[in-house]
Design a protein around this motif. Sequence first.
Motif, PDB file in Angstrom:
ATOM      1  N   GLN A  96       5.786   4.925   1.844  1.00 36.96           N
ATOM      2  CA  GLN A  96       5.600   5.785   2.259  1.00 36.96           C
ATOM      3  C   GLN A  96       6.705   5.817   3.961  1.00 36.96           C
ATOM      4  N   GLN A  97       6.107   4.592   4.314  1.00 32.21           N
ATOM      5  CA  GLN A  97       6.889   4.584   5.730  1.00 32.21           C
ATOM      6  C   GLN A  97       8.382   3.983   5.383  1.00 32.21           C
ATOM      7  N   SER A 157       1.102  -1.209   0.022  1.00 27.66           N
ATOM      8  CA  SER A 157      -0.198  -0.341  -0.079  1.00 27.66           C
ATOM      9  C   SER A 157       0.964   1.037  -0.018  1.00 27.66           C
ATOM     10  N   THR A 197       0.686   3.697   1.559  1.00 25.23           N
ATOM     11  CA  THR A 197       1.079   3.964   3.483  1.00 25.23           C
ATOM     12  C   THR A 197       2.118   3.241   3.876  1.00 25.23           C
ATOM     13  N   GLN A 198       1.939   2.129   3.772  1.00 26.80           N
ATOM     14  CA  GLN A 198       3.228   0.952   4.085  1.00 26.80           C
ATOM     15  C   GLN A 198       4.586   1.699   3.147  1.00 26.80           C
TER      16      GLN A 198
END
Length: 492
Positions: A241-242, A236, A238-239
């Motif tokens: 981005q992390q 995803s 978000t993952q």
Amino acid sequence: MTYVFNPTYQLLVLASAFAAVHLLASGRTFIFASHTILFAALTAVLVSHGIEPYQTTAQAPGGLWVKLFYGAAKATWWIGGALMLVSSVRLFLIFEGRPREGRLVQDLLAGLIYTGAALSIVAYVFNVPVGTLIATSGVIAVILGLALQSTLSDVFSGVALNLGRPYSVGDWIILDTGVQGRVVETNWRATHLLNGTNDLVVIPNSTLAKSQLVNQSSPDETHGVTLTVRVITSRSPTQIQQVFSTILLGGRHTLREPAPLVTMGEMDGQSIGVELAFRVADAGQIITAKNEMLDLIFRHLKAEGLALATSVPNLGVPLNITSIGSAAADPSDQHDAIRDVPLFAALTENELNLLTQGVTRKTYARGTEIIHQGEKSGALMVVTRGVVIVEKELGNSRIELNRLSPGDFFGERGLLMGAEEPGFIRALSQVSVLEITSEDLSKILHARPDLADDLGATLAARLDAEAEYGVATPSMRRPLTIAHRIRHLFQL
């Protein structure tokens, strides 16, 4: 008025002293003080004997030598006054504590002072009307102006640039022609830049005045850097981005304030764009920081099992999914994780199998203290995921010594030298490490003794980097000495 010309020797001494100070002395304060004292003494000598250099007088009485002496005395006074004024300009006319940047204005005022002194000598010594002389020299000035048009353009452009101050000595600038470099000198005709390959670039001031330039050192020395990559959407946004936020944590040349940013860009069915934005201390570190960040992107993406996506625009060519490392890269594969360490990259398959037999994997949550300052590590720990920071505690504050990313290792000085860790080793993100025990490392060192030299060189480089904080002594930082201790410890 009766003139008594007995100060001959005094005037000769003072004139000689002026010449000596002007040619031989160094130090602006000393030169100004010397010129002031000599000018005051010269004035006192002339006035006390009835010579008034600042007055237009009738022809001096006496013979030819007396007249010559009278004129020379007055001319010396005017020249001495000009030297005193110029030395005061050199001493006091400083812009923002940077005398080199005010050099053009200093030279301009000095030229005006010398011109005024020359005209005064013409008027008060030779009794020639200055106005007539200036009018006569107008034609000559026009001729010289036409002949020196290019040079005069550079000169006045230099004055305008100096007064406008779009840059200063030490600033890094980029011109619209693509030329860039650090300003090392500005003079009457040109500005000198030192480019990234350490070559001197000389740009005429007239050219610089007409160019669009970007000052990368203003309003402060820090400079922003951006990098854009595309990653296949196997996770995803978000993952992803992390993951990139963790990558930014590993940058040793990246400023922490303002905080680096990760911006997710355009996404299609196969990939997503990611832009990294961070700042460096000055423009000279841009290349180093970019290279470091690209290396960190490679290592972290491989550790996370992510891959880069490439495309050829405007040709209708589908995305080419490019895996980082081998096609079968598995972040949980201890064998591959050990091979990613440059120190062990040359090991054979049998040697890698021998080394990984006793390896254990450990995971640490963000903020965990893995090793405390002053503790001796009993294992060599290879980072396979996340970012580790090494901080030395001094009083109530901590100084950062190093940051480690996948492929780096720590704990070597306790294992190899029996030395204490110089600082706290802490997980900046969730971290996974592989622990290599002394017994497993001993097997490899006996099979490949030259690894002792590589370990010594790596440890010596780290000690050199820590030396500025007083962590390591010079005797500890010699690669051959460290390698000898390792060989002795493992009985190689």
